[in-house]
Scaffold this motif. Sequence first.
Motif, PDB file in Angstrom:
ATOM      1  N   LEU A  84       0.838  -1.199   0.000  1.00  0.00           N
ATOM      2  CA  LEU A  84       0.000   0.000   0.000  1.00  0.00           C
ATOM      3  C   LEU A  84       0.870   1.245   0.000  1.00  0.00           C
ATOM      4  N   PRO A  85       0.388   2.312  -0.622  1.00  0.00           N
ATOM      5  CA  PRO A  85       1.109   3.582  -0.512  1.00  0.00           C
ATOM      6  C   PRO A  85       1.084   4.079   0.932  1.00  0.00           C
ATOM      7  N   ALA A  86       2.016   4.942   1.263  1.00  0.00           N
ATOM      8  CA  ALA A  86       2.078   5.480   2.621  1.00  0.00           C
ATOM      9  C   ALA A  86       0.785   6.205   2.963  1.00  0.00           C
ATOM     10  N   GLY A  87       0.368   6.073   4.220  1.00  0.00           N
ATOM     11  CA  GLY A  87      -0.846   6.744   4.669  1.00  0.00           C
ATOM     12  C   GLY A  87      -1.469   6.001   5.835  1.00  0.00           C
ATOM     13  N   THR A  88      -2.572   6.524   6.332  1.00  0.00           N
ATOM     14  CA  THR A  88      -3.319   5.901   7.415  1.00  0.00           C
ATOM     15  C   THR A  88      -4.628   5.373   6.851  1.00  0.00           C
ATOM     16  N   TYR A  89      -4.861   4.090   7.047  1.00  0.00           N
ATOM     17  CA  TYR A  89      -6.011   3.409   6.466  1.00  0.00           C
ATOM     18  C   TYR A  89      -6.995   2.976   7.548  1.00  0.00           C
ATOM     19  N   SER A  90      -8.272   3.030   7.206  1.00  0.00           N
ATOM     20  CA  SER A  90      -9.331   2.512   8.059  1.00  0.00           C
ATOM     21  C   SER A  90      -9.685   1.122   7.530  1.00  0.00           C
ATOM     22  N   VAL A  91      -9.549   0.105   8.388  1.00  0.00           N
ATOM     23  CA  VAL A  91      -9.793  -1.279   7.976  1.00  0.00           C
ATOM     24  C   VAL A  91     -11.054  -1.783   8.683  1.00  0.00           C
ATOM     25  N   VAL A  92     -11.976  -2.352   7.901  1.00  0.00           N
ATOM     26  CA  VAL A  92     -13.207  -2.904   8.461  1.00  0.00           C
ATOM     27  C   VAL A  92     -13.309  -4.370   8.063  1.00  0.00           C
ATOM     28  N   TRP A  93     -13.534  -5.236   9.054  1.00  0.00           N
ATOM     29  CA  TRP A  93     -13.673  -6.683   8.881  1.00  0.00           C
ATOM     30  C   TRP A  93     -15.129  -7.016   9.144  1.00  0.00           C
ATOM     31  N   THR A  94     -15.806  -7.623   8.166  1.00  0.00           N
ATOM     32  CA  THR A  94     -17.230  -7.899   8.288  1.00  0.00           C
ATOM     33  C   THR A  94     -17.503  -9.391   8.171  1.00  0.00           C
ATOM     34  N   THR A  95     -18.265  -9.914   9.136  1.00  0.00           N
ATOM     35  CA  THR A  95     -18.742 -11.296   9.093  1.00  0.00           C
ATOM     36  C   THR A  95     -20.238 -11.281   9.381  1.00  0.00           C
ATOM     37  N   SER A  96     -20.863 -12.432   9.342  1.00  0.00           N
ATOM     38  CA  SER A  96     -22.279 -12.492   9.683  1.00  0.00           C
ATOM     39  C   SER A  96     -22.491 -12.253  11.173  1.00  0.00           C
ATOM     40  N   SER A  97     -21.436 -12.365  11.974  1.00  0.00           N
ATOM     41  CA  SER A  97     -21.533 -12.144  13.424  1.00  0.00           C
ATOM     42  C   SER A  97     -21.381 -10.684  13.812  1.00  0.00           C
ATOM     43  N   GLY A  98     -20.861  -9.849  12.931  1.00  0.00           N
ATOM     44  CA  GLY A  98     -20.661  -8.442  13.250  1.00  0.00           C
ATOM     45  C   GLY A  98     -19.472  -7.879  12.508  1.00  0.00           C
ATOM     46  N   THR A  99     -18.999  -6.764  12.977  1.00  0.00           N
ATOM     47  CA  THR A  99     -17.867  -6.101  12.333  1.00  0.00           C
ATOM     48  C   THR A  99     -16.795  -5.780  13.360  1.00  0.00           C
ATOM     49  N   SER A 100     -15.608  -5.546  12.865  1.00  0.00           N
ATOM     50  CA  SER A 100     -14.493  -5.106  13.683  1.00  0.00           C
ATOM     51  C   SER A 100     -13.707  -4.124  12.840  1.00  0.00           C
ATOM     52  N   SER A 101     -13.102  -3.151  13.471  1.00  0.00           N
ATOM     53  CA  SER A 101     -12.342  -2.164  12.704  1.00  0.00           C
ATOM     54  C   SER A 101     -10.987  -1.922  13.351  1.00  0.00           C
ATOM     55  N   ALA A 102     -10.084  -1.417  12.540  1.00  0.00           N
ATOM     56  CA  ALA A 102      -8.730  -1.114  13.004  1.00  0.00           C
ATOM     57  C   ALA A 102      -8.170   0.005  12.140  1.00  0.00           C
ATOM     58  N   THR A 103      -7.097   0.588  12.613  1.00  0.00           N
ATOM     59  CA  THR A 103      -6.379   1.608  11.853  1.00  0.00           C
ATOM     60  C   THR A 103      -5.016   1.046  11.482  1.00  0.00           C
ATOM     61  N   LEU A 104      -4.640   1.215  10.232  1.00  0.00           N
ATOM     62  CA  LEU A 104      -3.362   0.725   9.715  1.00  0.00           C
ATOM     63  C   LEU A 104      -2.579   1.915   9.191  1.00  0.00           C
ATOM     64  N   THR A 105      -1.372   2.118   9.729  1.00  0.00           N
ATOM     65  CA  THR A 105      -0.514   3.200   9.260  1.00  0.00           C
ATOM     66  C   THR A 105       0.655   2.609   8.490  1.00  0.00           C
ATOM     67  N   VAL A 106       0.819   3.060   7.256  1.00  0.00           N
ATOM     68  CA  VAL A 106       1.894   2.594   6.392  1.00  0.00           C
ATOM     69  C   VAL A 106       2.870   3.750   6.222  1.00  0.00           C
ATOM     70  N   ALA A 107       4.132   3.509   6.569  1.00  0.00           N
ATOM     71  CA  ALA A 107       5.169   4.544   6.476  1.00  0.00           C
ATOM     72  C   ALA A 107       5.768   4.549   5.068  1.00  0.00           C
ATOM     73  N   TYR A 108       6.232   5.713   4.665  1.00  0.00           N
ATOM     74  CA  TYR A 108       6.884   5.852   3.360  1.00  0.00           C
ATOM     75  C   TYR A 108       8.349   5.456   3.477  1.00  0.00           C
ATOM     76  N   VAL A 109       8.819   4.692   2.520  1.00  0.00           N
ATOM     77  CA  VAL A 109      10.231   4.339   2.454  1.00  0.00           C
ATOM     78  C   VAL A 109      10.721   4.674   1.050  1.00  0.00           C
ATOM     79  N   ALA A 110      11.756   5.477   0.991  1.00  0.00           N
ATOM     80  CA  ALA A 110      12.324   5.815  -0.309  1.00  0.00           C
ATOM     81  C   ALA A 110      12.960   4.576  -0.910  1.00  0.00           C
ATOM     82  N   TYR A 111      12.735   4.391  -2.169  1.00  0.00           N
ATOM     83  CA  TYR A 111      13.265   3.218  -2.860  1.00  0.00           C
ATOM     84  C   TYR A 111      14.441   3.655  -3.704  1.00  0.00           C
ATOM     85  N   LEU A 112      15.575   3.054  -3.480  1.00  0.00           N
ATOM     86  CA  LEU A 112      16.764   3.339  -4.270  1.00  0.00           C
ATOM     87  C   LEU A 112      16.916   2.250  -5.307  1.00  0.00           C
ATOM     88  N   ASP A 113      16.833   2.649  -6.551  1.00  0.00           N
ATOM     89  CA  ASP A 113      16.967   1.693  -7.643  1.00  0.00           C
ATOM     90  C   ASP A 113      18.413   1.211  -7.709  1.00  0.00           C
TER      91      ASP A 113
END
Length: 148
Positions: A84-113
């Motif tokens: 994933l690109p760098a950023g803060t993501y909202s993650v939602v997990w859905t089942t027939s029993s209900g939902t759960s959510s979490a926050t995922l933060t992805v850090a940027y890393v410079a890529y050296l070719d």
Amino acid sequence: MAKIAGLILFILSCVASAQAVGQITFTPANPTSNDVIVATLPPQSNGCQYPVTVSGFSISITANYCGGAGAIPISSPTTTIGKLPAGTYSVVWTTSSGTSSATLTVAYVAYLDPRAPALSLTGILLLVGTVLLGGWVMFDVNRYRANG
């Protein structure tokens, strides 16, 4: 009275179906934009496929029921989210029993070719020598002009 009791049961069932079903965790724990991210989902017993949908900074994971004779509980199902690109993501997990959510933060890393050109030790020494030689020439020219 029966209608009121039915209404109360309906409202309680709606609240119960919207309950959190557990915690979502991610591997690696502190992902970067170069990592393939895997989500470990809360234990549940009604899914065998876990499609992931990414839309902007929102990620949706759903448990799809595959059918069969009975539901076999899975202790900790996992699904690959991917890179994933760098950023803060909202993650939602859905089942027939209900939902759960979490926050995922992805850090940027410079890529050296690795194919990017770089100076070798010889190149660096030649560059330093050229700068020193140029400085010496400029010093000598200025001294010559000053002495006439």
